[in-house]
Write an enzyme that holds these catalytic residues in place. Structure first.
Site, PDB file in Angstrom:
ATOM      1  N   TRP A 130      60.676  49.069  48.661  1.00 36.18           N
ATOM      2  CA  TRP A 130      60.411  47.485  48.578  1.00 36.18           C
ATOM      3  C   TRP A 130      59.352  47.229  47.557  1.00 36.18           C
ATOM      4  O   TRP A 130      59.308  46.056  46.799  1.00 36.18           O
ATOM      5  CB  TRP A 130      59.266  47.053  49.873  1.00 36.18           C
ATOM      6  CG  TRP A 130      58.520  45.713  49.825  1.00 36.18           C
ATOM      7  CD1 TRP A 130      59.010  44.455  49.835  1.00 36.18           C
ATOM      8  CD2 TRP A 130      56.974  45.729  49.470  1.00 36.18           C
ATOM      9  NE1 TRP A 130      58.124  43.634  49.440  1.00 36.18           N
ATOM     10  CE2 TRP A 130      56.924  44.455  49.500  1.00 36.18           C
ATOM     11  CE3 TRP A 130      55.915  46.730  49.553  1.00 36.18           C
ATOM     12  CZ2 TRP A 130      55.791  43.960  48.859  1.00 36.18           C
ATOM     13  CZ3 TRP A 130      54.819  46.057  49.135  1.00 36.18           C
ATOM     14  CH2 TRP A 130      54.675  44.613  49.107  1.00 36.18           C
ATOM     15  N   HIS A 131      58.549  48.033  46.883  1.00 43.13           N
ATOM     16  CA  HIS A 131      57.770  47.897  45.571  1.00 43.13           C
ATOM     17  C   HIS A 131      58.799  47.538  44.454  1.00 43.13           C
ATOM     18  O   HIS A 131      58.498  46.763  43.460  1.00 43.13           O
ATOM     19  CB  HIS A 131      56.999  48.902  45.317  1.00 43.13           C
ATOM     20  CG  HIS A 131      55.663  48.863  45.915  1.00 43.13           C
ATOM     21  ND1 HIS A 131      54.875  47.919  45.968  1.00 43.13           N
ATOM     22  CD2 HIS A 131      54.967  49.886  47.186  1.00 43.13           C
ATOM     23  CE1 HIS A 131      53.667  48.009  46.907  1.00 43.13           C
ATOM     24  NE2 HIS A 131      53.936  49.289  47.503  1.00 43.13           N
ATOM     25  N   GLY A 132      59.864  48.056  44.473  1.00 44.27           N
ATOM     26  CA  GLY A 132      60.934  48.005  43.568  1.00 44.27           C
ATOM     27  C   GLY A 132      61.783  48.910  43.398  1.00 44.27           C
ATOM     28  O   GLY A 132      61.321  50.171  43.458  1.00 44.27           O
ATOM     29  N   GLY A 170      58.332  52.366  49.547  1.00 39.27           N
ATOM     30  CA  GLY A 170      58.552  52.566  48.100  1.00 39.27           C
ATOM     31  C   GLY A 170      59.625  51.553  47.467  1.00 39.27           C
ATOM     32  O   GLY A 170      59.629  50.772  46.334  1.00 39.27           O
TER      33      GLY A 170
END
Lengths: 78, 402
Positions: free
Chosen positions: B334-336, B332
């Protein structure tokens, strides 16, 4: 005990059923083994045979049946 | 100035295939033109960052020097010693550029994003960190600058995966597939290109993005202004944005795999009919597979290995539950750094915990199993995933907080 019997015994304990009649069945495919039990397997093999089997050496295509695991362990014992 | 964004329009494919033709002819006759392959890869990367995106071009050069020094330095170090602290520091340094770029969004550090950010930074970071972890394990022993460059800057998969592994990639790139095999790869490549066109251009871009999504989204916003944030219009928004996500992304992945095949590299597939999954665990074995396998091997399994080896936690169930939540939370983040990505990660972490509890229950008790329960399982999994994609989409953020 020979390597073969010991590996089978470890696998039986982790999987929770007798796998000695499915030595060439892909246990990832059948869902008998998952990432969790794979780590348990690696740790058990490490302590039983005193071999180094790091997670990144673990290639699912080369470790996916009881017979292949036995072959791997034998090659790692060297 | 000419700027070519990967797989963006028909023109790109024409130029790409023309550029790859000499390579394909070489492979057909059993020769791999390594230099030509590198020049084509670099040229297309250059064209990605040409024109007004020039600052991304500088960023990728800086990034490559940084990763080069880290991987090379760590390989040299690893021959002499194997200190855990050094390993963690090197890994964190390799993630640092990506982390700063992600951090620049919520903090509005636009200068950081301009200085360090470029299209593909996530995927290059996965490649580099993967190499560091395998060097730690002793699976990679030597640093080969030439192969390092070819692995890191392999053009087809640079912008959105699939994520390959160094040792797998190197085995392909240092050999030539025999003619029969190469022809089969070309055949598949043609099929994947056309399937990709259908998925990405027709279904995703045309049908969902320019037709369905704007309509249902504006209806949802309109209805929310009268009835509050939970409107029934969120249901069509959910299915449309979830399906769009699949067709868009699976389409891109097909392009990348097809292009790699033309270059004689068997990059792994990224999707395997994810919406036919019977549970959430199976879903992650079929959806964005190279990412979830990367997380499985490099985060989940290593985390579990560490906990079990040090005997920090006795219970196997607690260990796996913690690992699920940790693994999906990292994904999560990593997605932003937006609340909806983090909630998306947590949602899947908790989902996997519940899923595992159910699977354990099923093993112990005699739960009926037939065609109907299977269909029900697929239906439930599909809808759980769709809810998660609605969170992921960020539309709720717009609807509720903006």
């Amino acid at each position: 005990m020979a390597v073969k019997e010991e590996v089978v015994e470890i696998l039986n304990t982790i999987i929770g059923e007798d796998i000695s009649d499915q030595m060439d069945d892909d246990f990832f495919e059948s869902g008998l083994l998952d990432s969790m039990s794979t780590v348990e397997l690696l740790l058990d093999l490490e302590s039983k045979f005193n071999i180094q089997a790091p997670v990144s050496e673990f290639n699912r295509d080369e470790w996916n049946t009881p017979n292949k695991v036995i072959a791997k362990v034998e090659s790692l014992i060297g | 100035m000419l700027n070519l964004q990967p797989y963006a329009d028909p023109k790109y494919f024409v130029i790409l295939l023309l550029a790859l033709a000499p390579l394909a002819i070489g492979l057909y006759f059993g020769k791999r033109f390594a230099w030509y392959e590198v020049i084509v890869s670099f040229a297309f990367i250059f064209l990605m960052f040409n024109g007004k995106k020039y600052h991304e071009g500088y960023a990728i050069i800086g990034f490559m020097i940084w990763q080069w020094l880290l991987v090379w330095g760590y390989t040299l170090y690893r021959k002499k010693a194997n200190n855990t602290v050094v390993f963690y520091v090197v890994t964190l340094l390799a993630i640092l550029p990506l982390f700063l770029v992600k951090l620049s969004a919520p903090t509005h550090w636009t200068h950081v994003a301009t200085l360090l950010g470029f299209l593909g930074i996530s995927y290059l970071t996965f490649r580099s960190v993967g190499m560091i972890l395998e060097t730690r394990d002793g699976s990679i022993k030597e640093f080969n600058p030439w192969l390092f460059l070819r692995f890191m800057l392999f053009m087809p998969t640079i912008s959105s995966g699939p994520i390959d592994r160094y040792r797998r990639f190197i085995a392909d790139v240092t050999s030539v597939p025999d003619r029969d095999k190469y022809l089969k790869m070309l055949e598949k490549a043609v099929w994947y290109f056309f399937l990709g066109f259908l998925y990405n251009f027709v279904i995703s871009a045309y049908f969902f993005q320019s037709f369905v999504l704007p309509q249902v989204k504006s209806l949802a916003i309109e209805s929310a202004s009268v009835h509050g944030g939970l409107t029934w219009w969120l249901v069509p928004v959910m299915y449309a944005s979830g399906l769009n996500l699949f067709f868009n992304f699976a389409g891109y992945s097909l392009f990348a795999v097809a292009t790699s095949y033309v270059m004689g590299i068997e990059v792994p597939m990224n999707f395997n009919k994810p919406f036919l999954s019977k549970n959430l665990k199976e879903f992650w074995n079929r959806w964005h597979m190279t990412l979830s396998f990367w997380f499985r091997d490099y985060i989940f399994m290593r985390f579990v290995f560490l906990i079990m080896k040090k005997k920090w936690i006795k219970s196997r169930v607690t260990t796996s539950n913690l690992a699920y939540i940790f693994n999906m939370l990292v994904m999560g983040f990593w997605h932003g750094l937006h609340w909806y990505y983090i909630v998306y990660g947590l949602f899947h972490g908790v989902g996997l915990v519940i899923n595992d509890a159910w699977l354990r229950y099923k093993k112990k008790h005699n739960v009926p199993h037939n065609k109907f329960t299977e269909a029900l399982a697929i239906f439930i999994t599909f809808n759980v995933v769709m809810v998660s994609f609605l969170i992921f989409d960020g539309f709720l953020d717009k609807l509720w907080f903006k």
